[in-house]
Design a protein around this motif. Structure first.
Motif, PDB file in Angstrom:
ATOM      1  N   VAL A   1      -4.632   2.068  -1.240  1.00 23.87           N
ATOM      2  CA  VAL A   1      -4.378   1.880  -2.666  1.00 23.87           C
ATOM      3  C   VAL A   1      -2.912   1.531  -2.880  1.00 23.87           C
ATOM      4  O   VAL A   1      -2.015   2.137  -2.274  1.00 23.87           O
ATOM      5  CB  VAL A   1      -4.736   3.149  -3.470  1.00 23.87           C
ATOM      6  CG1 VAL A   1      -4.583   2.900  -4.962  1.00 23.87           C
ATOM      7  CG2 VAL A   1      -6.152   3.608  -3.144  1.00 23.87           C
TER       8      VAL A   1
ATOM      9  N   HIS B   1     -13.963  -4.803 -10.107  1.00 26.29           N
ATOM     10  CA  HIS B   1     -12.581  -4.801  -9.621  1.00 26.29           C
ATOM     11  C   HIS B   1     -11.614  -4.336 -10.711  1.00 26.29           C
ATOM     12  O   HIS B   1     -10.461  -4.799 -10.772  1.00 26.29           O
ATOM     13  CB  HIS B   1     -12.183  -6.192  -9.111  1.00 26.29           C
ATOM     14  CG  HIS B   1     -13.076  -6.701  -8.020  1.00 26.29           C
ATOM     15  ND1 HIS B   1     -13.070  -6.196  -6.743  1.00 26.29           N
ATOM     16  CD2 HIS B   1     -14.037  -7.674  -8.037  1.00 26.29           C
ATOM     17  CE1 HIS B   1     -13.972  -6.835  -6.002  1.00 26.29           C
ATOM     18  NE2 HIS B   1     -14.570  -7.724  -6.760  1.00 26.29           N
ATOM     19  N   ASN B   2     -12.090  -3.424 -11.550  1.00 28.60           N
ATOM     20  CA  ASN B   2     -11.271  -2.847 -12.601  1.00 28.60           C
ATOM     21  C   ASN B   2     -11.451  -1.338 -12.640  1.00 28.60           C
ATOM     22  O   ASN B   2     -12.396  -0.797 -12.059  1.00 28.60           O
ATOM     23  CB  ASN B   2     -11.653  -3.421 -13.976  1.00 28.60           C
ATOM     24  CG  ASN B   2     -11.049  -4.786 -14.219  1.00 28.60           C
ATOM     25  OD1 ASN B   2     -10.014  -5.138 -13.644  1.00 28.60           O
ATOM     26  ND2 ASN B   2     -11.684  -5.570 -15.068  1.00 28.60           N
ATOM     27  N   TYR B   3     -10.546  -0.672 -13.364  1.00 29.25           N
ATOM     28  CA  TYR B   3     -10.656   0.762 -13.610  1.00 29.25           C
ATOM     29  C   TYR B   3     -11.397   0.996 -14.920  1.00 29.25           C
ATOM     30  O   TYR B   3     -11.212   0.274 -15.904  1.00 29.25           O
ATOM     31  CB  TYR B   3      -9.275   1.407 -13.681  1.00 29.25           C
ATOM     32  CG  TYR B   3      -8.630   1.564 -12.326  1.00 29.25           C
ATOM     33  CD1 TYR B   3      -8.819   2.725 -11.565  1.00 29.25           C
ATOM     34  CD2 TYR B   3      -7.831   0.559 -11.789  1.00 29.25           C
ATOM     35  CE1 TYR B   3      -8.240   2.874 -10.319  1.00 29.25           C
ATOM     36  CE2 TYR B   3      -7.242   0.696 -10.539  1.00 29.25           C
ATOM     37  CZ  TYR B   3      -7.455   1.857  -9.811  1.00 29.25           C
ATOM     38  OH  TYR B   3      -6.888   2.002  -8.585  1.00 29.25           O
TER      39      TYR B   3
ATOM     40  N   TYR C   1     -12.592   3.426 -10.079  1.00 29.10           N
ATOM     41  CA  TYR C   1     -12.446   2.005  -9.781  1.00 29.10           C
ATOM     42  C   TYR C   1     -13.791   1.456  -9.352  1.00 29.10           C
ATOM     43  O   TYR C   1     -14.442   2.006  -8.455  1.00 29.10           O
ATOM     44  CB  TYR C   1     -11.424   1.784  -8.674  1.00 29.10           C
ATOM     45  CG  TYR C   1     -11.220   0.340  -8.298  1.00 29.10           C
ATOM     46  CD1 TYR C   1     -10.366  -0.483  -9.034  1.00 29.10           C
ATOM     47  CD2 TYR C   1     -11.883  -0.212  -7.205  1.00 29.10           C
ATOM     48  CE1 TYR C   1     -10.171  -1.812  -8.687  1.00 29.10           C
ATOM     49  CE2 TYR C   1     -11.694  -1.534  -6.846  1.00 29.10           C
ATOM     50  CZ  TYR C   1     -10.852  -2.337  -7.589  1.00 29.10           C
ATOM     51  OH  TYR C   1     -10.667  -3.651  -7.249  1.00 29.10           O
TER      52      TYR C   1
ATOM     53  N   GLU D   1      -6.928  -3.406 -14.946  1.00 29.29           N
ATOM     54  CA  GLU D   1      -6.770  -3.710 -13.538  1.00 29.29           C
ATOM     55  C   GLU D   1      -5.990  -2.644 -12.791  1.00 29.29           C
ATOM     56  O   GLU D   1      -6.033  -2.595 -11.557  1.00 29.29           O
ATOM     57  CB  GLU D   1      -6.065  -5.064 -13.376  1.00 29.29           C
ATOM     58  CG  GLU D   1      -6.887  -6.250 -13.885  1.00 29.29           C
ATOM     59  CD  GLU D   1      -6.176  -7.566 -13.668  1.00 29.29           C
ATOM     60  OE1 GLU D   1      -5.001  -7.520 -13.225  1.00 29.29           O
ATOM     61  OE2 GLU D   1      -6.773  -8.614 -13.916  1.00 29.29           O
ATOM     62  N   GLU D   2      -5.258  -1.778 -13.519  1.00 28.60           N
ATOM     63  CA  GLU D   2      -4.435  -0.760 -12.873  1.00 28.60           C
ATOM     64  C   GLU D   2      -4.593   0.556 -13.617  1.00 28.60           C
ATOM     65  O   GLU D   2      -5.274   0.635 -14.637  1.00 28.60           O
ATOM     66  CB  GLU D   2      -2.968  -1.199 -12.852  1.00 28.60           C
ATOM     67  CG  GLU D   2      -2.471  -1.596 -14.227  1.00 28.60           C
ATOM     68  CD  GLU D   2      -1.190  -2.405 -14.169  1.00 28.60           C
ATOM     69  OE1 GLU D   2      -0.385  -2.265 -15.098  1.00 28.60           O
ATOM     70  OE2 GLU D   2      -0.998  -3.169 -13.205  1.00 28.60           O
TER      71      GLU D   2
ATOM     72  N   LYS E   1      -3.482  -0.727  -7.559  1.00 29.09           N
ATOM     73  CA  LYS E   1      -3.936  -2.009  -7.018  1.00 29.09           C
ATOM     74  C   LYS E   1      -2.880  -2.523  -6.047  1.00 29.09           C
ATOM     75  O   LYS E   1      -1.691  -2.186  -6.173  1.00 29.09           O
ATOM     76  CB  LYS E   1      -4.210  -3.008  -8.134  1.00 29.09           C
ATOM     77  CG  LYS E   1      -2.958  -3.456  -8.878  1.00 29.09           C
ATOM     78  CD  LYS E   1      -3.267  -4.550  -9.880  1.00 29.09           C
ATOM     79  CE  LYS E   1      -1.963  -5.074 -10.494  1.00 29.09           C
ATOM     80  NZ  LYS E   1      -2.206  -6.133 -11.473  1.00 29.09           N
ATOM     81  N   PRO E   2      -3.253  -3.303  -5.046  1.00 30.61           N
ATOM     82  CA  PRO E   2      -4.646  -3.631  -4.719  1.00 30.61           C
ATOM     83  C   PRO E   2      -5.357  -2.464  -4.059  1.00 30.61           C
ATOM     84  O   PRO E   2      -4.712  -1.526  -3.580  1.00 30.61           O
ATOM     85  CB  PRO E   2      -4.497  -4.797  -3.754  1.00 30.61           C
ATOM     86  CG  PRO E   2      -3.195  -4.504  -3.053  1.00 30.61           C
ATOM     87  CD  PRO E   2      -2.295  -3.897  -4.085  1.00 30.61           C
ATOM     88  N   ILE E   3      -6.686  -2.537  -4.035  1.00 27.97           N
ATOM     89  CA  ILE E   3      -7.511  -1.567  -3.328  1.00 27.97           C
ATOM     90  C   ILE E   3      -8.273  -2.287  -2.215  1.00 27.97           C
ATOM     91  O   ILE E   3      -8.899  -3.322  -2.461  1.00 27.97           O
ATOM     92  CB  ILE E   3      -8.494  -0.863  -4.272  1.00 27.97           C
ATOM     93  CG1 ILE E   3      -7.745   0.171  -5.126  1.00 27.97           C
ATOM     94  CG2 ILE E   3      -9.608  -0.168  -3.497  1.00 27.97           C
ATOM     95  CD1 ILE E   3      -8.637   1.030  -5.985  1.00 27.97           C
ATOM     96  N   SER E   4      -8.205  -1.731  -1.010  1.00 26.38           N
ATOM     97  CA  SER E   4      -8.905  -2.305   0.135  1.00 26.38           C
ATOM     98  C   SER E   4      -9.717  -1.210   0.809  1.00 26.38           C
ATOM     99  O   SER E   4      -9.241  -0.085   0.978  1.00 26.38           O
ATOM    100  CB  SER E   4      -7.918  -2.902   1.141  1.00 26.38           C
ATOM    101  OG  SER E   4      -7.081  -3.862   0.521  1.00 26.38           O
TER     102      SER E   4
ATOM    103  N   THR F   1       0.831  -1.196   0.000  1.00 24.02           N
ATOM    104  CA  THR F   1       0.000   0.000   0.000  1.00 24.02           C
ATOM    105  C   THR F   1       0.871   1.253   0.000  1.00 24.02           C
ATOM    106  O   THR F   1       1.780   1.387   0.824  1.00 24.02           O
ATOM    107  CB  THR F   1      -0.925   0.019   1.219  1.00 24.02           C
ATOM    108  OG1 THR F   1      -1.817  -1.093   1.146  1.00 24.02           O
ATOM    109  CG2 THR F   1      -1.733   1.306   1.262  1.00 24.02           C
TER     110      THR F   1
END
Length: 370
Positions: A271, A340-342, A335, A352-353, A276-279, A254
Protein backbone atom coordinates in the motif's frame (compact mmCIF):
# COMPACT_ATOMS: atom_id res chain seq x y z
CA UNK A 1 -42.21 -10.59 19.38
CA UNK A 2 -43.68 -8.41 22.09
CA UNK A 3 -46.38 -5.87 21.42
CA UNK A 4 -45.74 -2.15 21.38
CA UNK A 5 -48.18 -1.44 24.22
CA UNK A 6 -48.95 -3.01 27.53
CA UNK A 7 -51.20 -2.51 30.54
CA UNK A 8 -49.11 -1.30 33.42
CA UNK A 9 -50.28 -0.64 36.92
CA UNK A 10 -49.87 2.97 38.08
CA UNK A 11 -50.22 3.49 41.84
CA UNK A 12 -51.49 7.01 41.19
CA UNK A 13 -54.37 5.73 39.09
CA UNK A 14 -57.39 3.91 40.30
CA UNK A 15 -57.47 1.57 37.38
CA UNK A 16 -55.39 0.07 34.61
CA UNK A 17 -54.05 2.47 32.03
CA UNK A 18 -52.62 1.57 28.64
CA UNK A 19 -49.05 2.77 28.14
CA UNK A 20 -46.44 2.37 25.42
CA UNK A 21 -42.95 0.87 25.66
CA UNK A 22 -41.64 4.44 25.55
CA UNK A 23 -42.76 4.87 29.17
CA UNK A 24 -40.31 2.28 30.53
CA UNK A 25 -37.71 3.89 32.86
CA UNK A 26 -34.30 4.61 31.35
CA UNK A 27 -32.60 2.80 34.23
CA UNK A 28 -34.50 -0.37 33.37
CA UNK A 29 -33.51 -0.11 29.70
CA UNK A 30 -29.86 0.35 30.66
CA UNK A 31 -30.01 -2.67 32.95
CA UNK A 32 -31.49 -4.86 30.22
CA UNK A 33 -29.18 -3.74 27.41
CA UNK A 34 -26.05 -4.15 29.55
CA UNK A 35 -26.75 -7.89 29.78
CA UNK A 36 -27.35 -8.54 26.09
CA UNK A 37 -24.97 -9.85 23.46
CA UNK A 38 -24.63 -7.97 20.19
CA UNK A 39 -27.42 -9.56 18.15
CA UNK A 40 -29.96 -9.29 20.97
CA UNK A 41 -28.86 -5.74 21.71
CA UNK A 42 -29.60 -4.74 18.11
CA UNK A 43 -33.10 -6.25 18.24
CA UNK A 44 -33.72 -4.71 21.66
CA UNK A 45 -32.91 -1.22 20.40
CA UNK A 46 -35.11 -1.65 17.34
CA UNK A 47 -38.17 -2.73 19.35
CA UNK A 48 -39.12 0.88 19.96
CA UNK A 49 -37.93 3.92 18.03
CA UNK A 50 -37.22 5.96 21.15
CA UNK A 51 -35.00 3.20 22.57
CA UNK A 52 -32.37 3.75 19.88
CA UNK A 53 -31.32 7.04 21.49
CA UNK A 54 -31.91 5.85 25.04
CA UNK A 55 -29.77 2.69 24.75
CA UNK A 56 -26.54 3.45 22.85
CA UNK A 57 -24.75 0.38 21.46
CA UNK A 58 -21.55 0.93 23.46
CA UNK A 59 -22.98 -0.51 26.63
CA UNK A 60 -22.17 -4.11 27.23
CA UNK A 61 -19.16 -5.99 28.54
CA UNK A 62 -20.64 -9.16 27.00
CA UNK A 63 -19.26 -9.84 23.53
CA UNK A 64 -21.22 -11.98 21.06
CA UNK A 65 -20.29 -15.62 21.58
CA UNK A 66 -21.98 -16.84 18.42
CA UNK A 67 -22.79 -13.86 16.21
CA UNK A 68 -25.61 -14.52 13.79
CA UNK A 69 -25.20 -12.22 10.81
CA UNK A 70 -21.75 -12.25 9.27
CA UNK A 71 -20.42 -14.72 11.84
CA UNK A 72 -17.47 -15.55 9.61
CA UNK A 73 -16.28 -11.93 9.56
CA UNK A 74 -13.62 -10.76 12.00
CA UNK A 75 -14.02 -7.89 14.45
CA UNK A 76 -11.54 -5.03 14.80
CA UNK A 77 -10.26 -4.80 18.37
CA UNK A 78 -8.34 -1.70 19.49
CA UNK A 79 -6.84 -0.57 22.79
CA UNK A 80 -7.59 3.13 22.57
CA UNK A 81 -7.33 3.55 26.35
CA UNK A 82 -4.71 0.94 27.00
CA UNK A 83 -3.62 2.33 30.37
CA UNK A 84 -7.15 1.99 31.72
CA UNK A 85 -7.74 -1.55 30.47
CA UNK A 86 -10.44 -0.42 28.02
CA UNK A 87 -10.64 -2.09 24.58
CA UNK A 88 -13.11 -1.53 21.77
CA UNK A 89 -14.60 -4.03 19.31
CA UNK A 90 -15.92 -2.88 15.95
CA UNK A 91 -17.78 -4.82 13.25
CA UNK A 92 -16.64 -3.80 9.73
CA UNK A 93 -20.03 -4.28 8.02
CA UNK A 94 -22.72 -3.47 10.59
CA UNK A 95 -20.61 -0.68 12.20
CA UNK A 96 -21.68 -1.98 15.61
CA UNK A 97 -19.31 -1.32 18.48
CA UNK A 98 -18.61 -2.79 21.87
CA UNK A 99 -16.54 -1.55 24.76
CA UNK A 100 -14.96 -3.87 27.32
CA UNK A 101 -13.32 -2.87 30.59
CA UNK A 102 -10.72 -5.44 31.62
CA UNK A 103 -8.72 -4.14 34.60
CA UNK A 104 -6.30 -7.09 34.40
CA UNK A 105 -5.11 -5.82 31.00
CA UNK A 106 -4.38 -2.25 32.09
CA UNK A 107 -1.08 -1.15 30.59
CA UNK A 108 -0.94 -4.01 28.07
CA UNK A 109 0.18 -3.61 24.47
CA UNK A 110 -1.69 -5.47 21.73
CA UNK A 111 0.74 -7.58 19.71
CA UNK A 112 -1.23 -10.10 17.70
CA UNK A 113 -4.69 -11.73 17.40
CA UNK A 114 -5.61 -15.20 16.14
CA UNK A 115 -8.11 -17.96 16.87
CA UNK A 116 -10.11 -15.69 19.18
CA UNK A 117 -7.03 -14.92 21.33
CA UNK A 118 -5.10 -11.68 21.88
CA UNK A 119 -1.33 -11.74 22.39
CA UNK A 120 -0.28 -8.93 24.71
CA UNK A 121 2.81 -7.69 26.52
CA UNK A 122 3.18 -5.74 29.76
CA UNK A 123 5.94 -4.26 31.92
CA UNK A 124 8.26 -3.10 29.12
CA UNK A 125 7.50 -6.19 27.02
CA UNK A 126 8.95 -8.69 29.51
CA UNK A 127 5.55 -10.03 30.65
CA UNK A 128 3.77 -11.92 27.84
CA UNK A 129 0.22 -13.23 28.06
CA UNK A 130 -2.73 -14.34 25.94
CA UNK A 131 -6.28 -13.25 26.59
CA UNK A 132 -9.53 -14.58 25.11
CA UNK A 133 -12.08 -11.73 25.28
CA UNK A 134 -14.94 -14.10 24.51
CA UNK A 135 -14.24 -16.44 27.43
CA UNK A 136 -12.14 -14.00 29.57
CA UNK A 137 -9.49 -16.74 29.92
CA UNK A 138 -5.88 -15.63 30.50
CA UNK A 139 -2.75 -17.69 29.73
CA UNK A 140 0.53 -16.36 31.16
CA UNK A 141 3.81 -17.22 29.44
CA UNK A 142 7.29 -17.24 31.04
CA UNK A 143 8.79 -13.79 31.54
CA UNK A 144 11.42 -12.57 29.12
CA UNK A 145 14.81 -11.15 30.00
CA UNK A 146 15.01 -7.36 30.28
CA UNK A 147 17.39 -7.07 27.33
CA UNK A 148 15.32 -9.09 24.85
CA UNK A 149 13.04 -6.24 23.72
CA UNK A 150 11.63 -3.94 22.60
CA UNK A 151 9.87 -6.00 19.95
CA UNK A 152 8.66 -4.65 16.63
CA UNK A 153 6.79 -7.89 15.85
CA UNK A 154 5.19 -10.63 17.94
CA UNK A 155 3.20 -13.59 16.69
CA UNK A 156 1.77 -16.96 17.78
CA UNK A 157 1.15 -19.98 15.58
CA UNK A 158 -1.96 -21.65 17.02
CA UNK A 159 -4.31 -21.57 20.04
CA UNK A 160 -2.47 -21.89 23.38
CA UNK A 161 -4.30 -25.18 23.94
CA UNK A 162 -2.67 -26.69 20.83
CA UNK A 163 0.35 -29.00 21.13
CA UNK A 164 2.22 -27.08 18.38
CA UNK A 165 1.71 -23.68 20.05
CA UNK A 166 4.68 -21.41 19.25
CA UNK A 167 5.22 -17.72 20.04
CA UNK A 168 7.93 -15.56 18.54
CA UNK A 169 9.14 -12.00 19.16
CA UNK A 170 11.41 -9.98 16.90
CA UNK A 171 13.54 -6.99 17.86
CA UNK A 172 16.23 -5.27 15.82
CA UNK A 173 19.01 -7.73 16.61
CA UNK A 174 17.28 -10.59 18.46
CA UNK A 175 14.48 -13.07 17.96
CA UNK A 176 12.94 -15.06 20.82
CA UNK A 177 10.82 -18.21 20.42
CA UNK A 178 8.65 -19.99 22.96
CA UNK A 179 7.39 -23.58 22.55
CA UNK A 180 4.43 -24.93 24.49
CA UNK A 181 5.38 -26.63 27.74
CA UNK A 182 8.78 -24.98 28.09
CA UNK A 183 9.80 -22.73 30.98
CA UNK A 184 12.06 -20.40 29.02
CA UNK A 185 12.36 -18.67 25.65
CA UNK A 186 14.95 -19.61 23.02
CA UNK A 187 17.01 -16.62 21.87
CA UNK A 188 18.49 -16.20 18.37
CA UNK A 189 20.92 -13.47 17.37
CA UNK A 190 20.32 -11.63 14.09
CA UNK A 191 23.68 -9.81 14.12
CA UNK A 192 25.77 -12.49 12.41
CA UNK A 193 24.87 -12.62 9.63
CA UNK A 194 23.08 -9.22 9.86
CA UNK A 195 19.54 -10.29 9.06
CA UNK A 196 17.85 -7.38 10.83
CA UNK A 197 17.64 -5.30 7.64
CA UNK A 198 15.46 -7.98 6.10
CA UNK A 199 12.79 -7.61 8.76
CA UNK A 200 12.26 -3.87 8.64
CA UNK A 201 8.59 -4.39 7.77
CA UNK A 202 6.27 -3.71 10.74
CA UNK A 203 3.70 -6.34 9.79
CA UNK A 204 3.56 -9.66 11.61
CA UNK A 205 4.43 -12.84 9.66
CA UNK A 206 2.18 -15.80 8.90
CA UNK A 207 2.66 -19.39 10.05
CA UNK A 208 2.11 -22.27 7.63
CA UNK A 209 3.51 -25.79 7.56
CA UNK A 210 5.51 -25.24 10.78
CA UNK A 211 7.35 -22.33 9.14
CA UNK A 212 7.16 -18.56 9.70
CA UNK A 213 6.81 -16.51 6.48
CA UNK A 214 8.23 -12.99 6.85
CA UNK A 215 7.39 -10.27 4.35
CA UNK A 216 10.11 -7.66 4.04
CA UNK A 217 9.70 -3.98 3.30
CA UNK A 218 11.01 -4.32 -0.25
CA UNK A 219 8.83 -7.37 -1.00
CA UNK A 220 11.45 -10.04 -0.31
CA UNK A 221 10.42 -13.21 1.49
CA UNK A 222 12.22 -14.86 4.41
CA UNK A 223 11.34 -18.20 6.05
CA UNK A 224 12.18 -19.27 9.58
CA UNK A 225 11.83 -22.89 10.69
CA UNK A 226 11.94 -23.11 14.51
CA UNK A 227 12.18 -26.91 14.36
CA UNK A 228 15.46 -26.94 12.43
CA UNK A 229 18.29 -28.23 14.61
CA UNK A 230 21.13 -26.22 13.10
CA UNK A 231 20.82 -22.45 13.31
CA UNK A 232 22.26 -22.03 9.82
CA UNK A 233 19.43 -24.09 8.34
CA UNK A 234 16.67 -22.29 10.23
CA UNK A 235 16.62 -19.36 7.81
CA UNK A 236 15.88 -19.32 4.11
CA UNK A 237 15.83 -16.01 2.24
CA UNK A 238 14.48 -15.48 -1.27
CA UNK A 239 16.05 -12.38 -2.85
CA UNK A 240 13.44 -11.84 -5.56
CA UNK A 241 11.28 -8.90 -4.57
CA UNK A 242 7.64 -8.80 -5.65
CA UNK A 243 7.78 -5.02 -5.95
CA UNK A 244 10.99 -4.68 -7.93
CA UNK A 245 9.76 -7.35 -10.33
CA UNK A 246 6.89 -5.03 -11.21
CA UNK A 247 8.57 -1.66 -11.11
CA UNK A 248 11.31 0.10 -9.09
CA UNK A 249 8.96 3.09 -8.82
CA UNK A 250 6.32 0.88 -7.21
CA UNK A 251 8.81 -0.21 -4.55
CA UNK A 252 9.71 3.40 -3.76
CA UNK A 253 6.06 4.49 -3.46
CA UNK A 254 5.09 1.64 -1.11
CA UNK A 255 5.00 2.55 2.59
CA UNK A 256 3.08 -0.37 4.13
CA UNK A 257 2.82 -4.07 3.45
CA UNK A 258 0.86 -7.01 4.83
CA UNK A 259 1.01 -10.78 4.50
CA UNK A 260 -1.96 -13.14 4.95
CA UNK A 261 -2.60 -16.87 4.70
CA UNK A 262 -5.68 -19.04 4.20
CA UNK A 263 -5.49 -22.82 3.62
CA UNK A 264 -1.94 -22.52 2.35
CA UNK A 265 -2.71 -19.60 0.04
CA UNK A 266 -0.31 -16.77 0.95
CA UNK A 267 -0.89 -13.22 -0.27
CA UNK A 268 1.15 -10.04 0.03
CA UNK A 269 -0.50 -6.60 -0.08
CA UNK A 270 1.51 -3.43 -0.68
CA UNK A 271 0.00 0.00 0.00
CA UNK A 272 1.22 3.50 -0.87
CA UNK A 273 1.44 6.56 1.37
CA UNK A 274 -2.14 7.81 0.95
CA UNK A 275 -3.66 4.39 0.30
CA UNK A 276 -2.51 4.14 -3.29
CA UNK A 277 -1.19 2.43 -5.23
CA UNK A 278 -2.32 -0.97 -3.97
CA UNK A 279 -0.70 -4.15 -5.31
CA UNK A 280 -1.64 -7.74 -4.43
CA UNK A 281 0.59 -10.78 -5.02
CA UNK A 282 0.16 -14.51 -4.48
CA UNK A 283 3.04 -16.78 -3.54
CA UNK A 284 3.84 -19.58 -5.98
CA UNK A 285 5.02 -22.31 -3.56
CA UNK A 286 6.70 -24.36 -6.30
CA UNK A 287 8.81 -21.55 -7.71
CA UNK A 288 8.85 -19.52 -4.46
CA UNK A 289 8.07 -16.33 -6.32
CA UNK A 290 5.30 -13.75 -6.24
CA UNK A 291 2.64 -13.58 -8.96
CA UNK A 292 0.53 -10.44 -9.42
CA UNK A 293 -3.20 -10.77 -8.65
CA UNK A 294 -5.91 -8.59 -10.14
CA UNK A 295 -8.80 -10.01 -8.14
CA UNK A 296 -9.53 -11.81 -4.86
CA UNK A 297 -12.53 -13.57 -6.44
CA UNK A 298 -14.89 -14.58 -3.62
CA UNK A 299 -12.47 -13.74 -0.81
CA UNK A 300 -11.91 -10.68 1.35
CA UNK A 301 -8.80 -9.46 3.17
CA UNK A 302 -8.74 -7.68 6.53
CA UNK A 303 -5.38 -6.03 7.25
CA UNK A 304 -3.62 -4.41 10.18
CA UNK A 305 0.00 -4.44 11.30
CA UNK A 306 -0.80 -6.66 14.30
CA UNK A 307 -2.88 -9.21 12.39
CA UNK A 308 -4.28 -9.74 8.91
CA UNK A 309 -6.66 -12.40 7.66
CA UNK A 310 -7.84 -13.76 4.30
CA UNK A 311 -11.26 -15.45 4.35
CA UNK A 312 -14.08 -16.48 2.00
CA UNK A 313 -16.47 -13.54 1.95
CA UNK A 314 -19.56 -15.58 2.78
CA UNK A 315 -21.90 -12.59 2.66
CA UNK A 316 -22.68 -11.37 -0.84
CA UNK A 317 -21.33 -7.93 -1.63
CA UNK A 318 -18.24 -7.90 0.60
CA UNK A 319 -15.95 -10.01 -1.62
CA UNK A 320 -12.94 -8.83 -3.64
CA UNK A 321 -12.19 -6.13 -1.09
CA UNK A 322 -9.40 -5.15 1.28
CA UNK A 323 -10.69 -3.90 4.64
CA UNK A 324 -8.46 -1.50 6.55
CA UNK A 325 -8.59 -0.38 10.20
CA UNK A 326 -9.86 2.97 9.03
CA UNK A 327 -13.15 4.80 9.54
CA UNK A 328 -14.97 7.21 7.26
CA UNK A 329 -17.19 8.87 9.85
CA UNK A 330 -18.61 5.92 11.79
CA UNK A 331 -18.25 3.40 8.97
CA UNK A 332 -15.39 1.15 7.97
CA UNK A 333 -13.38 2.03 4.88
CA UNK A 334 -12.42 -0.62 2.35
CA UNK A 335 -10.68 -0.78 -1.00
CA UNK A 336 -12.49 -2.50 -3.85
CA UNK A 337 -10.38 -4.33 -6.40
CA UNK A 338 -13.35 -4.09 -8.76
CA UNK A 339 -13.65 -0.28 -8.75
CA UNK A 340 -10.07 0.51 -7.66
CA UNK A 341 -11.50 3.03 -5.21
CA UNK A 342 -12.12 3.36 -1.48
CA UNK A 343 -15.69 3.05 -0.20
CA UNK A 344 -17.60 2.79 3.08
CA UNK A 345 -20.87 1.05 3.88
CA UNK A 346 -22.51 4.20 5.19
CA UNK A 347 -21.94 6.32 2.08
CA UNK A 348 -22.27 6.14 -1.68
CA UNK A 349 -19.19 8.30 -2.11
CA UNK A 350 -15.91 6.83 -3.28
CA UNK A 351 -12.38 8.14 -3.68
CA UNK A 352 -9.03 6.99 -4.98
CA UNK A 353 -7.20 7.52 -1.66
CA UNK A 354 -7.95 7.44 2.07
CA UNK A 355 -7.28 11.06 3.02
CA UNK A 356 -10.83 11.54 4.35
CA UNK A 357 -10.64 8.63 6.80
CA UNK A 358 -9.09 8.11 10.22
CA UNK A 359 -6.97 5.12 11.22
CA UNK A 360 -7.13 2.88 14.28
CA UNK A 361 -3.73 2.21 15.84
CA UNK A 362 -2.86 -0.61 18.23
CA UNK A 363 -5.55 -2.75 16.66
CA UNK A 364 -6.03 -6.24 15.24
CA UNK A 365 -8.69 -8.33 13.52
CA UNK A 366 -10.08 -11.18 15.62
CA UNK A 367 -12.62 -13.94 14.94
CA UNK A 368 -15.23 -14.49 17.70
CA UNK A 369 -15.14 -17.93 19.26
CA UNK A 370 -17.52 -19.72 21.57
Amino acid sequence: MVSRTTNMEDPNDKGDQERTWEDLPTELLDLISSSLCLGDCIRFRLTCKSWISVTPPLRSNHLPMQPESGSQLPWLVSFRKVKNGVCNFYHPVSSDSYTMYIPELAGALLRNARYGWLLLSKKKSTCILLFNPFTTEIVNLPDLEDGDGPFQNMFFSSPPTSSDFVVYGLSTYTMVVYHKGENTWDTYSLRNPPKFKIFAAPCNPVFYGSVFYFLCTDGMLALFNPKAIEEESQWEIFPESALYCMSPNLAVSTTRNFIVEYNGEILAIFVGLVGKPISVFKLDHLKMKWDRLETLDDKAVFVSHQSSTLIPAGLKGIENRIYFPRLHGQDNSFYSLSTHNYHSFGSKDSCEEWLNSTEHWDCAWIHPTA
